[in-house]
Design an enzyme around this catalytic site. Structure first.
Site, PDB file in Angstrom:
ATOM      1  CD  GLU A  59      -1.529  -2.389   1.795  1.00  0.00           C
ATOM      2  OE1 GLU A  59      -2.353  -3.300   1.967  1.00  0.00           O
ATOM      3  OE2 GLU A  59      -0.311  -2.519   2.070  1.00  0.00           O
ATOM      4  N   PRO A 268      11.079 -14.166  -1.507  1.00  0.00           N
ATOM      5  CG  PRO A 268      11.764 -15.542   0.238  1.00  0.00           C
ATOM      6  CD  PRO A 268      12.301 -14.695  -0.873  1.00  0.00           C
ATOM      7  CD  GLU A 316      18.538  -4.689  -3.458  1.00  0.00           C
ATOM      8  OE1 GLU A 316      19.545  -3.971  -3.457  1.00  0.00           O
ATOM      9  OE2 GLU A 316      18.616  -5.952  -3.363  1.00  0.00           O
ATOM     10  CG  ASN A 340       0.858  -5.070  -8.225  1.00  0.00           C
ATOM     11  OD1 ASN A 340       1.474  -4.780  -9.249  1.00  0.00           O
ATOM     12  ND2 ASN A 340       1.283  -4.714  -7.021  1.00  0.00           N
ATOM     13  CG  LEU A 341      -0.065  -8.830 -13.240  1.00  0.00           C
ATOM     14  CD1 LEU A 341      -0.309  -7.654 -14.126  1.00  0.00           C
ATOM     15  CD2 LEU A 341      -0.446 -10.138 -13.919  1.00  0.00           C
ATOM     16  CD  GLU A 343       6.731  -3.705  -7.706  1.00  0.00           C
ATOM     17  OE1 GLU A 343       7.149  -4.869  -7.547  1.00  0.00           O
ATOM     18  OE2 GLU A 343       6.757  -2.850  -6.803  1.00  0.00           O
TER      19      GLU A 343
END
Length: 430
Positions: A59, A268, A316, A340-341, A343
């Site tokens: 968020e 992870p 990173e 969410n994809l 990035e």
């Protein structure tokens, strides 16, 4: 019902504080600023305050373009950014290190009436901006009592969360009705919010599309990739508990059959699991290196004997995407709702995702329709598709281009959200 809710919270407070101490064994941030979680804060300043609440790291990253827009357009205001998790606070500190005193970070107190009252009176915010899914009954009640407009932006609501909210309707519905404005990520989110009685939800899109990938992270990704030699790279990003075992089962089945050995990167989702995943890799006799070890030894090269890089670092993720050829986005092999994809798309990478994406259903379906992503039905299928993309350069390039185009196409949510917030700020000068 809210009185009963407050009583339960009060009785649970000792256990909540013990949980902070317990989590602090692995994440020291949970043992810091504990008094803030009880509603006690140092002396503030007299600037008018816009309050943005972003629970955790995801968020906080989503709120970045909105916070920067508010700082630019409201130079007379201070921004108060609150969190509930240590990773959220750490992420905010890194993202806004350049802002200085105009942005203050704090933990939000537990949702107990007297704590929320102290919080509101101390900071005296002009506007409350909740990010994504936060509907806290006492928080909203105290904002109402102190005439602080509450808005919910970048809002999303899954079917699972809707069912849970409706089961607690006598508690949640009054709080939802008191929210003055809602900016939803998608049409399905807006429709589900309407079932909570929020008829004024406006679809503005997902602000995460407006986050600009940091050039430094892309440069770090290129440098990191050079340390892998000529090997191709599969990234498993934001993996959750139970997924690493499935991925490693598939990887160890396929590895002996491959002439060219790709490097597998596993990052992870939560930092408290870094050591757990490291132990898992060690128990399987896999040859792996931790990212933290590479950071300490800047001359280290990963030869073909290294099978896995464990991404045990925070902040990173863009670097890992830049260093990879294909990316799988975790939380979707097990029924956790996915992540969410955006990035991955921003970095122009072909995306793979599992079946369980109910938290991001519309955006995932849109990415698949745009030929930016592929859905797989398990870890073996994921690895099979990833290996196929590594051997098919034209398809890999096409999906990467589609992914980046998908990212660019969906930008603009921040500007639309700002139009909503500007109205409240104009109406409520302090």
């Amino acid at each position: 019902m809210r009185a009963l809710y407050s009583l339960i919270w009060g009785l649970s407070l000792p256990f909540a504080l013990f949980r902070l101490w317990w989590r602090g064994r692995r994440e020291p941030g949970y043992r810091q600023h504990i008094v803030e979680r009880l509603g006690f804060y140092p002396v503030g300043n007299s600037l008018p305050t816009i309050w943005v609440h972003a629970v955790s790291a995801g968020e906080t990253r989503a709120a970045e373009p909105l916070i920067r827009a508010l700082l630019t357009t409201r130079p007379q205001h201070r921004l108060l950014l609150t969190h509930m998790t240590a990773t959220g606070r750490e992420t905010g500190g890194k993202l806004f290190a350049d802002v200085g005193a105009r942005l203050m970070q704090a933990y939000l107190p537990y949702d107990i009436n007297w704590m929320m009252r102290r919080f509101i009176r101390h900071f005296d915010p002009e506007l409350c901006v909740l990010i994504e899914t936060e509907v806290w009954p006492n928080l909203i009640a105290q904002c109402e009592a102190h005439q602080v407009p509450v808005t919910l932006v970048n809002a999303r609501l899954s079917e699972k969360s809707l069912r849970k909210a409706l089961r607690l309707s006598s508690l949640i519905l009054p709080a939802a009705h008191a929210i003055r404005a809602v900016a939803a990520q998608s049409n399905p989110d807006a429709q589900r919010l309407q079932q909570l009685g929020i008829s004024h939800a406006v679809v503005t899109g997902n602000m995460k599309f407006d986050v600009t990938p940091p050039p430094l992270m892309e440069e770090k990704g290129i440098v990191l990739r050079q340390r892998f030699g000529n090997r191709q790279v599969i990234l498993c990003a934001s993996t959750r508990d139970g997924e690493e075992e499935l991925i490693l089962d598939a990887f160890q089945e396929q590895l002996p059959l491959l002439a060219e050995k790709p490097l597998l990167i596993i990052t992870p989702r939560h930092p408290q699991r870094f050591d757990q995943v490291s132990a898992l890799l060690g128990s399987r006799n896999l040859r792996y290196v931790r990212r933290s070890a590479m950071e300490q030894d800047t001359t280290m090269q990963l030869g073909n004997e290294v099978q896995i890089l464990l991404g045990d670092s925070m902040g990173e993720m863009y670097m890992y995407y830049a260093a990879s050829d294909v990316a799988f986005v975790g939380g979707s092999l097990v029924p956790l709702g996915g992540h969410n994809l955006i990035e991955a798309c921003a970095m122009g990478k072909p995306v793979l995702t599992g079946l369980h994406t109910f938290n991001f259903s519309e955006i995932t379906d849109q990415a698949i329709a745009a030929e930016a992503a592929l859905r797989v039905d398990g870890a073996r299928s994921m690895l099979h598709e990833a290996l196929a993309l590594l051997t098919d350069a034209p398809l890999r390039q096409h999906m990467g281009q589609q992914a980046h185009g998908f990212f660019l196409q969906h930008q603009g949510a921040t500007a639309r959200t700002m139009q909503i917030l500007d109205g409240f700020l104009k109406q409520n000068p302090r």
